[in-house]
Motif scaffolding. Structure first.
Motif, PDB file in Angstrom:
ATOM      1  N   TRP A   5       0.853  -1.188   0.000  1.00 26.08           N
ATOM      2  CA  TRP A   5       0.000   0.000   0.000  1.00 26.08           C
ATOM      3  C   TRP A   5       0.887   1.235   0.000  1.00 26.08           C
ATOM      4  CZ3 TRP A   5      -5.161  -0.104  -0.634  1.00 26.08           C
ATOM      5  CH2 TRP A   5      -5.845   1.113  -0.532  1.00 26.08           C
ATOM      6  N   ASP A   6       0.530   2.186  -0.856  1.00 25.78           N
ATOM      7  CA  ASP A   6       1.259   3.448  -0.914  1.00 25.78           C
ATOM      8  C   ASP A   6       0.602   4.450   0.024  1.00 25.78           C
ATOM      9  OD1 ASP A   6       3.021   2.490  -2.856  1.00 25.78           O
ATOM     10  OD2 ASP A   6       1.660   3.038  -4.482  1.00 25.78           O
ATOM     11  N   LEU A   7       1.406   5.046   0.904  1.00 25.51           N
ATOM     12  CA  LEU A   7       0.879   5.994   1.881  1.00 25.51           C
ATOM     13  C   LEU A   7       1.882   7.122   2.067  1.00 25.51           C
ATOM     14  CD1 LEU A   7      -1.454   6.477   3.967  1.00 25.51           C
ATOM     15  CD2 LEU A   7       0.018   5.366   5.653  1.00 25.51           C
ATOM     16  N   GLY A   8       1.447   8.342   1.752  1.00 32.17           N
ATOM     17  CA  GLY A   8       2.311   9.506   1.943  1.00 32.17           C
ATOM     18  C   GLY A   8       3.599   9.435   1.156  1.00 32.17           C
ATOM     19  N   ARG A  19       1.966 -11.570   7.776  1.00 34.04           N
ATOM     20  CA  ARG A  19       2.636 -10.287   8.009  1.00 34.04           C
ATOM     21  C   ARG A  19       1.643  -9.131   7.921  1.00 34.04           C
ATOM     22  NH1 ARG A  19       5.342  -7.055  10.700  1.00 34.04           N
ATOM     23  NH2 ARG A  19       6.142  -5.249   9.575  1.00 34.04           N
ATOM     24  N   LEU A  20       0.694  -9.208   6.991  1.00 34.39           N
ATOM     25  CA  LEU A  20      -0.302  -8.157   6.837  1.00 34.39           C
ATOM     26  C   LEU A  20      -1.176  -8.050   8.093  1.00 34.39           C
ATOM     27  CD1 LEU A  20      -1.714  -6.061   5.002  1.00 34.39           C
ATOM     28  CD2 LEU A  20      -3.175  -7.923   4.185  1.00 34.39           C
ATOM     29  N   LEU A  21      -1.646  -9.176   8.590  1.00 33.40           N
ATOM     30  CA  LEU A  21      -2.497  -9.167   9.779  1.00 33.40           C
ATOM     31  C   LEU A  21      -1.737  -8.668  11.007  1.00 33.40           C
ATOM     32  CD1 LEU A  21      -4.367 -12.560   9.307  1.00 33.40           C
ATOM     33  CD2 LEU A  21      -5.423 -10.296   9.330  1.00 33.40           C
ATOM     34  N   ALA A  22      -0.502  -9.094  11.157  1.00 40.76           N
ATOM     35  CA  ALA A  22       0.288  -8.666  12.304  1.00 40.76           C
ATOM     36  C   ALA A  22       0.542  -7.165  12.268  1.00 40.76           C
ATOM     37  CB  ALA A  22       1.602  -9.440  12.350  1.00 40.76           C
ATOM     38  N   ALA A  23       0.862  -6.655  11.099  1.00 38.75           N
ATOM     39  CA  ALA A  23       1.148  -5.220  10.970  1.00 38.75           C
ATOM     40  C   ALA A  23      -0.100  -4.379  11.190  1.00 38.75           C
ATOM     41  CB  ALA A  23       1.757  -4.925   9.605  1.00 38.75           C
ATOM     42  N   ALA A  24      -1.271  -4.930  10.889  1.00 40.10           N
ATOM     43  CA  ALA A  24      -2.527  -4.201  11.052  1.00 40.10           C
ATOM     44  C   ALA A  24      -3.020  -4.187  12.493  1.00 40.10           C
ATOM     45  CB  ALA A  24      -3.598  -4.811  10.147  1.00 40.10           C
ATOM     46  N   SER A  25      -2.449  -5.002  13.359  1.00 37.19           N
ATOM     47  CA  SER A  25      -2.907  -5.106  14.747  1.00 37.19           C
ATOM     48  C   SER A  25      -2.610  -3.833  15.526  1.00 37.19           C
ATOM     49  CB  SER A  25      -2.211  -6.268  15.456  1.00 37.19           C
ATOM     50  OG  SER A  25      -2.643  -7.502  14.955  1.00 37.19           O
ATOM     51  N   PRO A  26      -3.497  -3.462  16.453  1.00 39.93           N
ATOM     52  CA  PRO A  26      -3.145  -2.397  17.388  1.00 39.93           C
ATOM     53  C   PRO A  26      -1.872  -2.781  18.147  1.00 39.93           C
ATOM     54  CG  PRO A  26      -5.478  -2.918  17.543  1.00 39.93           C
ATOM     55  CD  PRO A  26      -4.865  -3.971  16.686  1.00 39.93           C
ATOM     56  N   ARG A  27      -1.169  -1.785  18.607  1.00 36.05           N
ATOM     57  CA  ARG A  27       0.118  -2.032  19.258  1.00 36.05           C
ATOM     58  C   ARG A  27      -0.047  -2.875  20.511  1.00 36.05           C
ATOM     59  NH1 ARG A  27       4.357   2.590  21.494  1.00 36.05           N
ATOM     60  NH2 ARG A  27       6.052   1.118  21.986  1.00 36.05           N
ATOM     61  N   ALA A  42       2.572   4.651  10.754  1.00 38.69           N
ATOM     62  CA  ALA A  42       2.287   4.759   9.327  1.00 38.69           C
ATOM     63  C   ALA A  42       2.179   3.380   8.683  1.00 38.69           C
ATOM     64  CB  ALA A  42       3.372   5.592   8.638  1.00 38.69           C
ATOM     65  N   GLU A  43       3.094   2.484   9.039  1.00 41.14           N
ATOM     66  CA  GLU A  43       3.025   1.125   8.495  1.00 41.14           C
ATOM     67  C   GLU A  43       1.758   0.423   8.974  1.00 41.14           C
ATOM     68  OE1 GLU A  43       5.717  -2.931   8.074  1.00 41.14           O
ATOM     69  OE2 GLU A  43       6.000  -1.656   9.838  1.00 41.14           O
ATOM     70  N   ARG A  44       1.357   0.670  10.223  1.00 37.37           N
ATOM     71  CA  ARG A  44       0.140   0.058  10.758  1.00 37.37           C
ATOM     72  C   ARG A  44      -1.092   0.526   9.962  1.00 37.37           C
ATOM     73  NH1 ARG A  44       1.141   1.182  15.568  1.00 37.37           N
ATOM     74  NH2 ARG A  44       2.052  -0.842  16.102  1.00 37.37           N
ATOM     75  N   ILE A  45      -1.162   1.815   9.648  1.00 38.94           N
ATOM     76  CA  ILE A  45      -2.296   2.333   8.878  1.00 38.94           C
ATOM     77  C   ILE A  45      -2.267   1.791   7.454  1.00 38.94           C
ATOM     78  CG2 ILE A  45      -3.312   4.426   7.901  1.00 38.94           C
ATOM     79  CD1 ILE A  45      -3.817   3.983  10.894  1.00 38.94           C
ATOM     80  N   ALA A  46      -1.093   1.704   6.856  1.00 36.38           N
ATOM     81  CA  ALA A  46      -0.982   1.147   5.505  1.00 36.38           C
ATOM     82  C   ALA A  46      -1.459  -0.305   5.487  1.00 36.38           C
ATOM     83  CB  ALA A  46       0.459   1.239   5.016  1.00 36.38           C
ATOM     84  N   ALA A  47      -1.104  -1.065   6.508  1.00 36.64           N
ATOM     85  CA  ALA A  47      -1.539  -2.462   6.579  1.00 36.64           C
ATOM     86  C   ALA A  47      -3.053  -2.552   6.706  1.00 36.64           C
ATOM     87  CB  ALA A  47      -0.863  -3.155   7.765  1.00 36.64           C
ATOM     88  N   ARG A  48      -3.645  -1.666   7.490  1.00 31.38           N
ATOM     89  CA  ARG A  48      -5.100  -1.691   7.649  1.00 31.38           C
ATOM     90  C   ARG A  48      -5.806  -1.322   6.343  1.00 31.38           C
ATOM     91  NH1 ARG A  48      -5.528   1.181  13.666  1.00 31.38           N
ATOM     92  NH2 ARG A  48      -4.543  -0.568  14.787  1.00 31.38           N
ATOM     93  N   LEU A  49      -5.253  -0.369   5.623  1.00 33.43           N
ATOM     94  CA  LEU A  49      -5.861  -0.005   4.342  1.00 33.43           C
ATOM     95  C   LEU A  49      -5.771  -1.158   3.349  1.00 33.43           C
ATOM     96  CD1 LEU A  49      -4.522   3.653   4.111  1.00 33.43           C
ATOM     97  CD2 LEU A  49      -6.917   2.966   4.343  1.00 33.43           C
ATOM     98  N   ALA A  50      -4.631  -1.841   3.317  1.00 32.44           N
ATOM     99  CA  ALA A  50      -4.489  -3.005   2.437  1.00 32.44           C
ATOM    100  C   ALA A  50      -5.425  -4.125   2.877  1.00 32.44           C
ATOM    101  CB  ALA A  50      -3.039  -3.480   2.438  1.00 32.44           C
ATOM    102  N   LEU A  51      -5.541  -4.338   4.186  1.00 33.08           N
ATOM    103  CA  LEU A  51      -6.410  -5.388   4.710  1.00 33.08           C
ATOM    104  C   LEU A  51      -7.872  -5.099   4.400  1.00 33.08           C
ATOM    105  CD1 LEU A  51      -6.650  -7.973   6.440  1.00 33.08           C
ATOM    106  CD2 LEU A  51      -6.725  -6.494   8.467  1.00 33.08           C
TER     107      LEU A  51
END
Length: 469
Positions: A5-8, A19-27, A42-51
């Motif tokens: 996902w492209d972000l900023g 990896r996508l699910l893990a990155a999308a998880s809340p901290r 930023a990576e967390r938000i990108a993962a959520r958008l891709a998910l």
């Protein structure tokens, strides 16, 4: 198969679905210590958008833990109800979130799709949801189970009375039971974690609890949380087993670390049901889970801890349990560091379990070395009650002197029932009224130990504990 996902102006890549699910998880600390968490917000938000753009059906085609390697994966795949899944098959994860929050997704609709959902689907959608969303959706789900009491009905909040004792002294446990009953606690189960987990000790405690239950004709189920293999032997000995208990996790290897597999759980389920001790229902299993269990056993297969927790619910669902609860902060700050992480995890676990069709409860708790306190627990117990939680756990003074952690107190249940307008299970509520423990306005009387009714109960406790010892 990769995702990006492209972000900023930065392209974020995710090598695979895990990896996508893990990155999308809340901290949370567990994922960070395991090297699975997003490295930035930023990576967390990108993962959520891709998910959000991922089709739900992806989880059927790409299992996180290979089918050939894991019996929990096989259970999830082999029991998936394609007909129940059909109405939502066309949705993406983001579209599923929107549908869950819509008026169309009412109680009947959510019940109808439950068997069509996999743990990975519900874990994925939870990662896109605010705490408010988790509460709003979980509140719409109704899962009703029964043994001697009926749990999960609208407007009801059950409670487990947990009278643990550091030496398993029968009289000490019995006094704690009486204390809890005076607060109207115990309609979900009176359940002891034994300090000494062996068959003779468990039998003695079961006989004491059953004697107390029969002596006062209490419509409640009791449980000694001994290992399931002990319980099978105890049933064969003819001891009074109500509920069969076991801690479970989300992978075959993690369950082996608990000394169980699906075959043992099936044997225990059949043994428990064969006793036919229930009066209003026949749900006999009681399961406990907790985020971090698979990770602590090094049996998480590179999957984030919240998704692995949801996979444990597939194990629970296979046995039509009376009760399931997440012991949300019990494993420690290595997995959920502070009050914020514990609150989020409790709401996630309740949401995921309810969507999958489980009678979901929670041990609202923390260990003394976590960055959390009782104010955090006050918030979580109130949020879970708003979310329609099936039951919560309470111990004397909110301090479990055997397991050495902090939970909820008996008084907390009074607060929740008064402020949130919820009641105990109907059978138990009728017993409280019969015992003169409910006022004319339907409120629990504040009985004290010097009350003649209480004194008579205390006087008779030695007869029960003496028989058990």
């Amino acid at each position: 198969m990769g995702y990006h996902w492209d972000l900023g102006g930065t392209r974020y890549g995710f090598a695979d679905l895990k990896r996508l699910l893990a990155a999308a998880s809340p901290r949370r600390s567990g994922d960070e210590l395991a090297g699975l968490a997003a490295t930035s917000d930023a990576e967390r938000i990108a993962a959520r958008l891709a998910l959000a753009g991922l089709p739900l059906a992806t989880f059927l085609d790409h299992p996180l833990v290979p089918y050939e390697e894991d019996e929990v994966s096989r259970l999830i795949a082999d029991t998936h109800d394609t007909a129940a899944f059909a109405p939502i098959r066309h949705l993406t994860v983001g579209g599923f979130r929107d549908w869950l929050l819509s008026h169309e997704a009412d109680t009947a609709a959510l019940s109808a799709i439950a068997r069509g959902l996999t743990p990975e689907m519900v874990a994925a959608v939870s990662k896109l949801m605010r705490n408010q969303d988790l509460i709003a959706v979980a509140r719409k789900v109704r899962v009703v189970t029964a043994f001697r009491t009926t749990l999960g009905l609208p407007g009801r909040l059950g409670s487990r009375l947990q009278p643990n004792h550091p030496t398993d002294d029968p009289r000490g446990i019995a006094v704690s039971v009486l204390d809890g009953l005076l607060y109207g606690v115990g309609d979900a189960v009176i359940g002891i974690n034994p300090a000494s987990d062996n068959v003779p000790n468990a039998v003695a405690l079961m006989e004491m609890l059953d004697g107390l239950r029969q002596q006062y004709e209490i419509p409640v189920q009791t449980c000694v949380l001994t290992h399931v293999t002990n319980c099978i032997e105890i049933i064969e000995r003819g001891a009074p087993v109500d509920l069969v208990f076991q801690s479970v996790a989300g992978s075959e290897a993690a369950n082996r670390s608990f000394g169980v597999d699906l075959a043992v759980l099936r044997e225990a389920h059949e043994a428990g049901r064969s006793l036919k001790r229930g009066t209003v229902g026949e749900n006999v299993m009681y399961f406990e889970t907790g985020q971090g269990a698979a990770l602590s056993a090094e049996a998480h297969h590179g999957v984030d801890q919240q998704t692995m927790e949801a996979r444990a619910y597939a194990v629970c669902r296979a046995f039509d349990p009376l009760l399931v609860n997440t012991v949300v902060g019990f494993i420690g700050p290595e997995y959920l560091y502070d009050g914020k992480q514990i609150v989020r995890a409790g709401l996630e676990d309740h949401f995921c379990g309810k969507l999958l069709g489980l009678p979901m409860g929670c041990d609202v708790c923390y260990t003394n070395h976590a960055e959390a306190d009782q104010d955090d627990m006050d918030g979580l117990m109130t949020l879970l009650t708003a979310a329609g939680c099936t039951f919560l756990i309470a111990v004397p003074g909110a301090d479990d002197i055997m397991l050495n952690y902090q939970s909820l107190s008996f008084h907390d249940m009074l607060y929740l029932r008064a402020v949130m307008g919820v009641k105990a299970a109907p059978e138990f509520e009728a017993w409280l009224d019969k015992m003169g423990m409910v006022s004319g306005e339907g409120r629990l009387r504040e009985l004290e130990m010097r009350d003649p009714r209480v004194s008579r109960m205390l006087d008779r406790i030695p007869l029960v504990s003496g028989a058990a010892a």
